[in-house]
Design a protein around this motif. Structure first.
Motif, PDB file in Angstrom:
ATOM      1  N   GLU A  80      -5.930  -0.068   6.554  1.00  0.00           N
ATOM      2  CA  GLU A  80      -6.285   1.010   5.799  1.00  0.00           C
ATOM      3  C   GLU A  80      -6.067   2.093   6.806  1.00  0.00           C
ATOM      4  O   GLU A  80      -5.658   3.238   6.245  1.00  0.00           O
ATOM      5  N   SER A 123      -3.731   5.447   6.443  1.00  0.00           N
ATOM      6  CA  SER A 123      -4.208   6.754   6.209  1.00  0.00           C
ATOM      7  C   SER A 123      -3.425   7.463   7.315  1.00  0.00           C
ATOM      8  O   SER A 123      -3.242   8.740   6.982  1.00  0.00           O
ATOM      9  N   LYS A 131       0.860  -1.126   0.129  1.00  0.00           N
ATOM     10  CA  LYS A 131      -0.061  -0.021  -0.265  1.00  0.00           C
ATOM     11  C   LYS A 131       0.895   1.238   0.113  1.00  0.00           C
ATOM     12  O   LYS A 131       0.685   2.198  -0.620  1.00  0.00           O
TER      13      LYS A 131
END
Length: 131
Positions: free
Chosen positions: A118, A122, A21
């Motif tokens: 996630e 973030s 990611k």
């Protein structure tokens, strides 16, 4: 940004997910220890330790994923000492449990993150855009 992810072998898939990611966001991974097998000799330990130490030194950001082993905690210490942006991912809230936490988890320069991968990504991206 350059990053390193510290954890234990049991978290190999989470480490890979976090790395993927961040790389999709243009970040550079300084060393991917998940490609290694467990060291089976003192020479192998020395070689891996040297590579991991250099990877922490070369990073702007160090992410430690709990639960971690001895090596992860040494890497956490190096990151703090070298004033790296340090994120501690505690998916099961180990960092907040008085039975399993460490004083070093709660230093002001360590961001403790919980929740999903996630949410971790973030948080990392939002905190690092400030610098």
């Amino acid at each position: 940004m350059k990053f390193y992810v510290a954890s234990s072998f049991q978290n190999k898939e989470i480490v890979r997910s976090v790395s993927e990611k961040l790389m999709k966001n243009g970040w550079h991974h300084t060393y991917d220890w998940t490609q290694n097998n467990r060291a089976c000799s003192l020479e192998a330990l020395q070689k891996i330790g040297t590579l991991e130490k250099q990877a922490v030194a070369d990073s702007d950001v160090v992410i430690v994923i709990l639960p971690g082993g001895k090596g992860s905690h040494i890497e956490l210490g190096m990151a703090i000492a070298w004033q790296k942006k340090t994120f501690l991912y505690s998916p099961n809230f180990e960092a907040m449990d008085m039975e399993t936490t460490s004083t070093f988890y709660h230093l002001p320069e360590v961001w403790i993150c919980a929740g999903s991968v996630e949410e971790l990504i973030s948080t990392i991206l939002s905190v690092t855009t400030e610098f």
